[in-house]
Design an enzyme around this catalytic site. Structure first.
Site, PDB file in Angstrom:
ATOM      1  N   ARG A  94       0.875  -1.182   0.000  1.00  9.55           N
ATOM      2  CA  ARG A  94       0.000   0.000   0.000  1.00  9.55           C
ATOM      3  C   ARG A  94       0.902   1.220   0.000  1.00  9.55           C
ATOM      4  NH1 ARG A  94      -3.939   3.002  -1.443  1.00  9.55           N
ATOM      5  NH2 ARG A  94      -5.557   3.610   0.078  1.00  9.55           N
ATOM      6  N   ASP A 107       1.254   3.790   2.841  1.00 12.16           N
ATOM      7  CA  ASP A 107       1.780   3.276   4.107  1.00 12.16           C
ATOM      8  C   ASP A 107       3.288   3.095   4.079  1.00 12.16           C
ATOM      9  OD1 ASP A 107      -0.764   3.199   5.073  1.00 12.16           O
ATOM     10  OD2 ASP A 107      -1.019   1.024   4.958  1.00 12.16           O
ATOM     11  N   THR A 108       3.821   2.511   2.999  1.00 11.94           N
ATOM     12  CA  THR A 108       5.219   2.042   3.057  1.00 11.94           C
ATOM     13  C   THR A 108       6.068   2.426   1.854  1.00 11.94           C
ATOM     14  OG1 THR A 108       4.707  -0.068   1.975  1.00 11.94           O
ATOM     15  CG2 THR A 108       4.447   0.018   4.367  1.00 11.94           C
ATOM     16  N   ARG A 109       5.500   3.140   0.863  1.00 16.41           N
ATOM     17  CA  ARG A 109       6.250   3.378  -0.375  1.00 16.41           C
ATOM     18  C   ARG A 109       7.599   4.034  -0.103  1.00 16.41           C
ATOM     19  NH1 ARG A 109       4.480   3.748  -5.480  1.00 16.41           N
ATOM     20  NH2 ARG A 109       2.336   4.115  -4.821  1.00 16.41           N
ATOM     21  N   GLY A 160       0.636   5.733 -19.714  1.00 14.07           N
ATOM     22  CA  GLY A 160      -0.443   5.435 -20.651  1.00 14.07           C
ATOM     23  C   GLY A 160      -0.831   3.975 -20.681  1.00 14.07           C
ATOM     24  N   GLU A 164      -4.404  -7.425  -6.681  1.00 16.94           N
ATOM     25  CA  GLU A 164      -3.048  -7.962  -6.800  1.00 16.94           C
ATOM     26  C   GLU A 164      -2.904  -9.227  -5.962  1.00 16.94           C
ATOM     27  OE1 GLU A 164      -0.609  -3.724  -7.148  1.00 16.94           O
ATOM     28  OE2 GLU A 164      -0.071  -5.203  -5.644  1.00 16.94           O
TER      29      GLU A 164
END
Length: 1139
Positions: free
Chosen positions: A14, A17-19, A47, A81
């Protein structure tokens, strides 16, 4: 092949939260360790449809890492996912590693806390039935993922992220490092071979599978095994690839070390001590019997290796797979393995692989093309040779290439030979090695039965030995013996190395120049065991008998066109096989020692008699004097007590067979065919109870068979075509072992043939019945499988009424006879598969056909009007039957090949029926007169080709057969041969050809009118192309005055009677959906830049292209379109053209 895995790791997280925190640290930690990791913010091009791109990324990753955080379940994308990841784990065995970042695993597993709140919001948003299904799928995915072993950051390394990242990276790195194997730098052709192997490996069965990959050295067995290991290892609890088992097991304690490596690989141990192999076998069985494992045993060459490492399926858990590579086919048979025979590369693949190594490109440089093709031809599809030679020749000059190629023709490359020689060295004894060398030097490509006879004569036990060589992949044995060219050259190089500079000191001589120098210079030695000298028919060589004086050990001798002057007693007394084509003397010299001869073959000789004195040849089994045009009589057979085969075919001056032939107790074959002056067979031949084959075909003066021929209890084949025999002795019915009887062209002198000729001119005349009872009875011939009575002047009443009593008959040929009907009993032949009735010009009707008939041919039966009950027939050959109007049983026909060329009286209804209903889900074809393609062929154009573009929405049409219809003409006035049409069906996407290309060809008879050829092919197209437009292209090539005038194609399910309404009298054909709609037919064409005609989409969304000849083509706005319905009230002969 393109690797299935595009990424090592897929990161699911997510972002909010954690990128920029934990996931960023983990991503860069993986990248720094050389792991190819995917995260969506880095990898997705602008695109691109994010959902499809993510799904593709997940499917092409070996490992998925899921970072569960507080708000992970808030994201629909994250849940999608996750569901896709769990599907990949289930379907392809993808490894899944969960990380719990600030959340409790039980909350994720049971959807509590923040995960429960997230699902409350999702349930309010997705109220439909589809939404409920999605929610359930997400919940199940969370439950499964959270149940897997992973990392809970609250309980690992005291929550220190840096340490946790290191642990995760190390785990992933070790997983990737220990499992994935390097396959090949240039894996040309690997994908198609793996696909075939995969069919043997992949199975719904949960049994333990043993799969063997077998082939000669350098063919690519290990490469294929590595690819299979890489593709499957991630789906197993344990895996091990044991390379070079043959080599390692030869070391001290080699097998023990392999057992230890096997267990270390599977249990991921650094070291294990077993003590001895017997204990190791027990440990493997005890520890692996409940585990699903993948084991590859590479390069096995002894059964003990297999028994020690994988002795029994019970050693392994259900679903385990054991893959073995070996050159020893017998080893795989011993354990009942599913067999994959490795095959070499084809010419295109070979040139590509060679080019990658020689030019670092997929194609040769233009100036090197011819030499490259010569190297490819020499390598004969062996990947090892292509790699070695390509690498050696890289950056070399043209002159160097030419010198290398010349050298290879005489002296093979050492690196290639070393690999191939391993199989030779593994042979068990000198007898097997001598057998291999004899075949490599002399008999590659010969008939197996002939080689067995020759080498058995030398005491080499060829029957057993050839089986051993075949199981070692050193040759292939069926009708002929064939060796891979490089295996053959390996054997010849072993012989050449016996004396590299003195051919006369080698054991075998086969090379033209080596034989010439040895004979002319008299340099032969006692080391020489065999000489095979083949020269063109026009070449003659004269040598002195002194050339043979020192070659006392020769046992195999073939001399073609060689004249020997001097004392023939100097030729080796050890001869077992002598083949001397074009022997120049009138009889065999008295001083020629032949007591040890087993096979004497002297075709095209000048012999008038075999020898002057009646010498004893106590070991001779085969005497072949065929085409000896001056031979007048046979020798006394009392001196040839062991003779098994007597071959005198085409001895045109032969007039006498010695009566002593009746004393040959072991005689199996007598071939007297084409002995045109021979008038009779000696009655004593009937005493030869062992004789199996008697061939007197072409003995035009032989007027009768011996009356006691029924005494030849072992006779299996009696061939007497084109003899003067007018009646077969009644005793023939006692030949209970007779399987083939052929009397073609045997006919009495009577008026039948004259009246038949007159009848053709005056059809009203009645042909008088002939008294030619060639065979009065067939009772008792219970083993007869083939009966040929072609061109025997058989008329009504001369075919035995009880012909239906032959219980074993498979093939019956009654062609070119004068009967008007057949006995009804023919329908009682229970096993008849092929019935030939060609050129029976008086035949009018046929009775009910036998139940298992496969092929029926009545070509050129010009009076034939009716055929009854043709159900279950596969091939109907009915060409040039102009009066044929009725074929009953078509509704039950199993035909896939119907030939009705020149059948002008067929009704329109019958032709329509054939087209609409005789195509099932198999390859089929039909020919008949006609000039119009029916309207239900949705795409048509004038000319020899047609292209249809199939949008992705119509992809399902390719799951059904594709039917192509051609209109062609074959002008009788153009005297050209051969006449044929080649038909190609190609399928391709925008960027590539698909593997579903179809190709067929047909020889065409000259006709005075247009004909139709309809052909059906089922294309195999994988689901992976769905989502792309596909073009179906039909291309024809013709020759011999044949011209294709029109092409039509039908895609999708075939239109049969279930979609049509039929009534008799006023016949109604079709329903409203039988023909294309007005919208489908209307194709607005405009000319594209390349000059082809481009059609706009029709109502099905299809687009049709074509190159036309002299016409706008079907579908243009000017052409008359077929109506949706069509009625035939008074249908005429030409009514078919209106369809």
């Amino acid at each position: 092949m393109a690797n299935k895995w595009r990424y090592d790791v897929f990161l699911s997280f997510r972002g909010e939260d954690t990128r920029k925190q934990f996931t960023d640290h983990l991503y860069h930690g993986l990248r720094d360790a050389g792991v190819n990791a995917f995260r969506d913010d880095n990898e997705l091009p602008r695109g691109e449809d994010i959902s499809s791109a993510l799904i593709q990324a997940i499917r092409s990753s070996r490992i998925s890492v899921i970072v569960f955080s507080e708000n992970y379940a808030n994201s629909r994308w994250c849940l999608e996912e996750l569901a896709e990841i769990i599907d990949c784990r289930k379907n392809s065995g993808q490894m899944v590693l969960p990380i719990f970042y600030g959340v409790d695993p039980s909350d994720v597993r049971n959807q509590r806390g923040s995960y429960a709140k997230a699902f409350v919001r999702h349930e309010k948003r997705f109220l439909s039935e589809e939404g409920a299904v999605a929610l359930a799928r997400w919940r199940e995915a969370l439950t499964q993922a959270a149940s897997l072993s992973g990392w809970d950051l609250n309980n690992v390394a005291d929550g220190h992220e840096a340490k946790i990242v290191k642990k995760i990276v190390r785990r992933i790195w070790n997983e990737l490092k220990h499992n994935h194997l390097h396959v090949a730098e240039h894996p040309v052709g690997l994908a198609s071979r793996f696909e075939v192997l995969n069919e043997r490996i992949s199975s719904s069965s949960y049994d333990v599978r043993f799969v063997g990959i077998c082939g000669i050295g350098g063919i690519g067995k290990t490469t294929l095994a590595k690819e299979a290991y890489n593709q499957f290892y991630h789906t197993f609890e344990g895996k091990s690839f044991l390379a070079n088992v043959r080599e390692k097991s030869g070391h001290p304690d080699g097998l023990l070390q392999l057992q230890e490596q096997l267990l270390c690989d599977i249990f991921k141990l650094k070291k294990i001590k077993l003590g001895n192999t017997h204990r190791g076998m027990n440990v493997i069985k005890q520890r692996l019997c409940s585990r699903r494992v993948l084991i590859v045993l590479d390069d096995l060459n002894h059964l003990d290796q297999l028994r020690t490492l994988a002795g029994d399926p019970e050693w392994f858990g259900p679903g385990s797979i054991i893959i073995m590579t070996t050159r020893h086919l017998d080893l795989l048979k011993e354990v009942g393995a599913d067999l994959y025979m490795a095959r070499g590369l084809d010419e295109e693949e070979s040139l590509q692989l060679f080019s990658w190594h020689a030019f670092r490109n997929y194609h040769p440089k233009e100036e090197y093309l011819n030499l490259s093709e010569a190297i490819v031809n020499y390598s004969d599809g062996l990947p090892l040779a292509l790699k070695v030679l390509g690498s050696f020749l890289r950056d070399k000059s043209l002159v160097k290439w030419e010198h290398t190629l010349d050298k290879l023709k005489r002296i093979p490359d050492n690196d290639i030979q070393a690999q191939l020689r391993i199989s030779y060295d593994s042979l068990r004894d000198d007898t097997e090695k001598a057998l291999f060398l004899d075949i490599a030097c002399f008999f590659d490509g010969w008939y197996t039965k002939d080689v067995v006879k020759i080498l058995n004569a030398c005491g080499l036990f060829a029957d057993i030995g050839i089986t051993v060589l075949s199981e070692r992949c050193l040759l292939k044995a069926d009708v002929t013996l064939t060796m891979h060219d490089l295996v053959r050259d390996m054997g010849r190089e072993i012989v050449r190395e016996e004396s590299s500079h003195s051919p006369g000191k080698r054991s075998r001589l086969w090379f033209y120049e080596d034989i010439l120098s040895t004979l002319r210079d008299q340099k032969g030695t006692e080391e020489v065991k065999g000489i095979v000298y083949d020269s063109p028919a026009s070449d003659e060589l004269t040598v002195s008998a002194e050339a043979f004086v020192r070659m006392s050990g020769v046992r195999l001798l073939k001399l073609n066109g060689v004249n020997v002057c001097g004392n023939y007693g100097l030729i080796s007394k050890e001869l077992r096989w002598l083949h001397w084509d074009r022997f120049s003397l009138n009889c065999m010299p008295n001083d020629f020692y032949m007591l040890n001869l087993v096979i004497l073959e002297m075709p095209h000789s000048n012999l008038r008699e075999v020898w002057k004195d009646d010498r004893l040849l106590g070991n001779l089994k085969v005497l072949n004097l065929s085409h000896s045009y001056f031979l007048t009589r046979t020798p006394n057979f009392m001196k040839l007590p062991k003779l098994e085969e007597l071959i005198l075919n085409d001895c045109t001056e032969l007039v006498e067979i010695h009566q002593s032939i009746g004393n040959l107790e072991g005689l199996l074959l007598v071939d007297l065919s084409k002995c045109k002056k021979l008038k009779r067979l000696p009655g004593s031949i009937c005493r030869v109870g062992s004789l199996r084959i008697l061939n007197i075909s072409g003995c035009s003066k032989v007027g009768k068979l011996p009356a006691d021929i029924g005494e030849m209890a072992s006779l299996e084949k009696l061939l007497a075509d084109r003899t003067a025999i007018t009646q077969v002795p009644s005793s023939i019915t006692r030949l209970q072992n007779l399987t083939e009887l052929s009397l073609c062209g045997c006919k009495a002198a009577n008026l039948t043939s004259i009246y038949s000729l007159i009848w053709l001119l005056v059809p009203t005349m009645t042909v008088p019945r002939s008294n030619n009872m060639l065979i009065s009875s067939l009772d008792g011939l219970t083993s007869l499988q083939s009966l040929s009575l072609r061109d025997c002047n058989l008329s009504d009443g001369t075919i035995p009424v009880k012909i239906g009593s032959l219980p074993s008959l498979l093939n019956l040929d009654l062609s070119n006879n004068n009967f008007s009907h057949l006995p009804d009993s023919i329908s009682h032949l229970p096993k008849l598969r092929k019935l030939l009735l060609e050129d029976c010009v008086m035949l009018k009707t046929l009775p009910k056909m036998p139940p298992r008939l496969y092929t029926l041919s009545t070509a050129n039966c010009r009076r034939l009007e009716r055929i009854i009950s043709v159900s279950n027939i596969h091939t109907l050959e009915l060409e040039d039957c102009p009066r044929l109007t009725e074929i009953s049983g078509l509704d039950k026909l199993a035909v896939v090949d119907i030939r009705l060329q020149g059948c002008k009286s067929l009704s329109a209804k019958l032709r329509s029926f054939l087209l609409q209903n005789q195509f099932g889900n198999q390859r089929s074809q039909i020919w008949f007169p006609g000039s119009e393609i029916p309207g239900w062929f949705s795409y048509q154009r004038a000319g020899p080709s047609l292209t249809v573009r199939l949008p992705q929405t119509q992809f399902s049409k390719l799951k059904d057969p594709v039917t192509v219809c051609l209109v062609y003409e074959a002008n009788r006035e153009i005297n050209a041969y051969p006449r044929f049409i080649t038909l190609y069906i190609n399928a391709r996407t925008k960027n590539s050809h698909l593997s579903c290309t179809g190709c067929t060809y047909a020889y065409i008879s000259a006709t005075s009118e247009d004909h139709i050829w309809a052909y059906q092919e089922t294309l195999v197209v994988g689901d992976e192309v769905s989502g792309e437009d596909i073009e179906i292209e039909v291309v024809t090539e013709s020759a011999g005055g044949v011209r294709v005038k029109r092409v039509g194609i039908h895609l999708g399910k075939h239109i049969g009677l279930d979609n049509a309404s039929w009534t008799l009298g006023n016949m109604e054909v079709g329903t409203s959906n039988q023909f294309p709609s007005e919208e489908m037919i209307q194709l607005e064409t405009d000319i594209t830049e390349n000059g082809s005609h481009q059609a706009e989409p029709n109502s099905d969304g299809d687009i049709c292209y074509a190159e036309e000849e002299n016409g706008s083509g079907y579908g243009s706005s000017q052409e008359k379109r077929p109506p949706k319905r069509m009625r035939f009230e008074n249908i005429e002969e030409d009514g078919w053209d209106e369809l």
